[in-house]
Write a protein that holds these residues in place. Structure first.
Motif, PDB file in Angstrom:
ATOM      1  N   ALA A  50       0.835  -1.203   0.000  1.00 61.04           N
ATOM      2  CA  ALA A  50       0.000   0.000   0.000  1.00 61.04           C
ATOM      3  C   ALA A  50       0.873   1.258   0.000  1.00 61.04           C
ATOM      4  O   ALA A  50       0.588   2.216  -0.721  1.00 61.04           O
ATOM      5  CB  ALA A  50      -0.920  -0.008   1.213  1.00 61.04           C
ATOM      6  N   ALA A  51       1.927   1.254   0.801  1.00 60.52           N
ATOM      7  CA  ALA A  51       2.827   2.409   0.854  1.00 60.52           C
ATOM      8  C   ALA A  51       3.519   2.616  -0.497  1.00 60.52           C
ATOM      9  O   ALA A  51       3.652   3.743  -0.974  1.00 60.52           O
ATOM     10  CB  ALA A  51       3.858   2.231   1.958  1.00 60.52           C
ATOM     11  N   THR A  52       3.929   1.522  -1.125  1.00 64.17           N
ATOM     12  CA  THR A  52       4.593   1.610  -2.425  1.00 64.17           C
ATOM     13  C   THR A  52       3.628   2.120  -3.487  1.00 64.17           C
ATOM     14  O   THR A  52       3.977   2.983  -4.304  1.00 64.17           O
ATOM     15  CB  THR A  52       5.155   0.240  -2.839  1.00 64.17           C
ATOM     16  OG1 THR A  52       6.060  -0.198  -1.832  1.00 64.17           O
ATOM     17  CG2 THR A  52       5.866   0.304  -4.168  1.00 64.17           C
ATOM     18  N   ALA A  53       2.410   1.613  -3.481  1.00 61.68           N
ATOM     19  CA  ALA A  53       1.417   2.052  -4.467  1.00 61.68           C
ATOM     20  C   ALA A  53       1.088   3.534  -4.286  1.00 61.68           C
ATOM     21  O   ALA A  53       1.005   4.285  -5.261  1.00 61.68           O
ATOM     22  CB  ALA A  53       0.149   1.206  -4.338  1.00 61.68           C
ATOM     23  N   LEU A  54       0.925   3.959  -3.050  1.00 61.69           N
ATOM     24  CA  LEU A  54       0.635   5.365  -2.784  1.00 61.69           C
ATOM     25  C   LEU A  54       1.808   6.241  -3.215  1.00 61.69           C
ATOM     26  O   LEU A  54       1.617   7.282  -3.839  1.00 61.69           O
ATOM     27  CB  LEU A  54       0.341   5.571  -1.295  1.00 61.69           C
ATOM     28  CG  LEU A  54      -0.005   6.983  -0.862  1.00 61.69           C
ATOM     29  CD1 LEU A  54      -1.279   7.443  -1.559  1.00 61.69           C
ATOM     30  CD2 LEU A  54      -0.173   7.048   0.635  1.00 61.69           C
ATOM     31  N   GLY A  55       3.021   5.816  -2.880  1.00 60.25           N
ATOM     32  CA  GLY A  55       4.207   6.572  -3.281  1.00 60.25           C
ATOM     33  C   GLY A  55       4.329   6.673  -4.794  1.00 60.25           C
ATOM     34  O   GLY A  55       4.625   7.736  -5.335  1.00 60.25           O
ATOM     35  N   MET A  57       1.916   6.563  -6.957  1.00 63.73           N
ATOM     36  CA  MET A  57       0.873   7.451  -7.471  1.00 63.73           C
ATOM     37  C   MET A  57       1.234   8.916  -7.265  1.00 63.73           C
ATOM     38  O   MET A  57       0.886   9.767  -8.065  1.00 63.73           O
ATOM     39  CB  MET A  57      -0.459   7.188  -6.768  1.00 63.73           C
ATOM     40  CG  MET A  57      -1.160   5.952  -7.241  1.00 63.73           C
ATOM     41  SD  MET A  57      -2.837   5.735  -6.587  1.00 63.73           S
ATOM     42  CE  MET A  57      -2.854   6.581  -5.035  1.00 63.73           C
ATOM     43  N   LEU A  58       1.946   9.223  -6.191  1.00 59.85           N
ATOM     44  CA  LEU A  58       2.223  10.612  -5.841  1.00 59.85           C
ATOM     45  C   LEU A  58       3.497  11.167  -6.462  1.00 59.85           C
ATOM     46  O   LEU A  58       3.675  12.382  -6.504  1.00 59.85           O
ATOM     47  CB  LEU A  58       2.296  10.757  -4.323  1.00 59.85           C
ATOM     48  CG  LEU A  58       0.993  10.515  -3.570  1.00 59.85           C
ATOM     49  CD1 LEU A  58       1.224  10.607  -2.077  1.00 59.85           C
ATOM     50  CD2 LEU A  58      -0.071  11.493  -4.002  1.00 59.85           C
ATOM     51  N   VAL A  59       4.388  10.307  -6.940  1.00 68.21           N
ATOM     52  CA  VAL A  59       5.681  10.773  -7.438  1.00 68.21           C
ATOM     53  C   VAL A  59       5.524  11.722  -8.622  1.00 68.21           C
ATOM     54  O   VAL A  59       6.092  12.817  -8.623  1.00 68.21           O
ATOM     55  CB  VAL A  59       6.585   9.573  -7.815  1.00 68.21           C
ATOM     56  CG1 VAL A  59       7.776  10.010  -8.645  1.00 68.21           C
ATOM     57  CG2 VAL A  59       7.060   8.878  -6.559  1.00 68.21           C
ATOM     58  N   ARG A  60       4.760  11.347  -9.615  1.00 70.49           N
ATOM     59  CA  ARG A  60       4.637  12.185 -10.814  1.00 70.49           C
ATOM     60  C   ARG A  60       4.023  13.551 -10.519  1.00 70.49           C
ATOM     61  O   ARG A  60       4.573  14.579 -10.930  1.00 70.49           O
ATOM     62  CB  ARG A  60       3.848  11.451 -11.885  1.00 70.49           C
ATOM     63  CG  ARG A  60       4.636  10.264 -12.440  1.00 70.49           C
ATOM     64  CD  ARG A  60       3.857   9.484 -13.430  1.00 70.49           C
ATOM     65  NE  ARG A  60       3.804  10.221 -14.696  1.00 70.49           N
ATOM     66  CZ  ARG A  60       3.103   9.833 -15.738  1.00 70.49           C
ATOM     67  NH1 ARG A  60       2.383   8.743 -15.685  1.00 70.49           N
ATOM     68  NH2 ARG A  60       3.119  10.550 -16.832  1.00 70.49           N
ATOM     69  N   PRO A  61       2.890  13.623  -9.787  1.00 66.58           N
ATOM     70  CA  PRO A  61       2.344  14.957  -9.507  1.00 66.58           C
ATOM     71  C   PRO A  61       3.261  15.823  -8.647  1.00 66.58           C
ATOM     72  O   PRO A  61       3.349  17.036  -8.847  1.00 66.58           O
ATOM     73  CB  PRO A  61       1.028  14.673  -8.768  1.00 66.58           C
ATOM     74  CG  PRO A  61       0.718  13.257  -9.002  1.00 66.58           C
ATOM     75  CD  PRO A  61       1.974  12.578  -9.359  1.00 66.58           C
ATOM     76  N   VAL A  62       3.968  15.202  -7.708  1.00 61.02           N
ATOM     77  CA  VAL A  62       4.876  15.977  -6.854  1.00 61.02           C
ATOM     78  C   VAL A  62       6.022  16.543  -7.675  1.00 61.02           C
ATOM     79  O   VAL A  62       6.364  17.728  -7.558  1.00 61.02           O
ATOM     80  CB  VAL A  62       5.401  15.106  -5.685  1.00 61.02           C
ATOM     81  CG1 VAL A  62       6.563  15.775  -4.983  1.00 61.02           C
ATOM     82  CG2 VAL A  62       4.280  14.811  -4.708  1.00 61.02           C
ATOM     83  N   ILE A  63       6.620  15.727  -8.523  1.00 66.47           N
ATOM     84  CA  ILE A  63       7.721  16.201  -9.360  1.00 66.47           C
ATOM     85  C   ILE A  63       7.234  17.287 -10.313  1.00 66.47           C
ATOM     86  O   ILE A  63       7.914  18.297 -10.520  1.00 66.47           O
ATOM     87  CB  ILE A  63       8.371  15.026 -10.115  1.00 66.47           C
ATOM     88  CG1 ILE A  63       9.121  14.143  -9.128  1.00 66.47           C
ATOM     89  CG2 ILE A  63       9.320  15.518 -11.202  1.00 66.47           C
ATOM     90  CD1 ILE A  63       9.681  12.876  -9.720  1.00 66.47           C
ATOM     91  N   LEU A  64       6.048  17.106 -10.886  1.00 64.55           N
ATOM     92  CA  LEU A  64       5.489  18.115 -11.788  1.00 64.55           C
ATOM     93  C   LEU A  64       5.265  19.437 -11.058  1.00 64.55           C
ATOM     94  O   LEU A  64       5.640  20.500 -11.554  1.00 64.55           O
ATOM     95  CB  LEU A  64       4.171  17.619 -12.382  1.00 64.55           C
ATOM     96  CG  LEU A  64       3.445  18.594 -13.304  1.00 64.55           C
ATOM     97  CD1 LEU A  64       4.304  18.898 -14.529  1.00 64.55           C
ATOM     98  CD2 LEU A  64       2.105  18.038 -13.713  1.00 64.55           C
ATOM     99  N   SER A  65       4.699  19.385  -9.857  1.00 63.08           N
ATOM    100  CA  SER A  65       4.448  20.630  -9.118  1.00 63.08           C
ATOM    101  C   SER A  65       5.748  21.296  -8.702  1.00 63.08           C
ATOM    102  O   SER A  65       5.860  22.529  -8.738  1.00 63.08           O
ATOM    103  CB  SER A  65       3.560  20.373  -7.902  1.00 63.08           C
ATOM    104  OG  SER A  65       4.196  19.513  -7.002  1.00 63.08           O
TER     105      SER A  65
END
Length: 88
Positions: A50-55, A57-65
């Motif tokens: 679950a932690a890996t899946a959440l991470g 999912m969040l990597v691309r939007p965080v890097i983009l922002s």
């Protein structure tokens, strides 16, 4: 009722949780222990998955922002630098 921003909603929720913890400290400790026990009983693969899946999912939007924030910062620096240059 005016629409609240996400930050306002989170701040309100945190305030409610803090107030509940002050009013009902025993219940708060019981809930915390229950959640801790539940997490302890879950298989490590589920928690890690679950932690890996959440991470992931969040990597691309965080890097983009972060990239957009840096681009805006650089544009502001250039605009400031261009306005300081004296023109004949």
């Amino acid at each position: 009722m005016p629409k609240q921003s996400n930050e306002e909603m989170i701040a309100h929720l945190v305030g409610e949780v803090k107030e509940f913890a002050r009013r009902e400290p025993v219940a708060t400790v019981a809930v915390a222990c229950g959640v801790g026990l539940l997490v302890h009983l879950l298989p490590n693969k589920w928690v890690a998955g679950a932690a890996t899946a959440l991470g992931a999912m969040l990597v691309r939007p965080v890097i983009l922002s972060l990239g957009l924030t840096k681009a805006v910062e650089l544009c502001q620096q250039r605009t400031t630098a261009c306005s300081r240059v004296e023109r004949p």
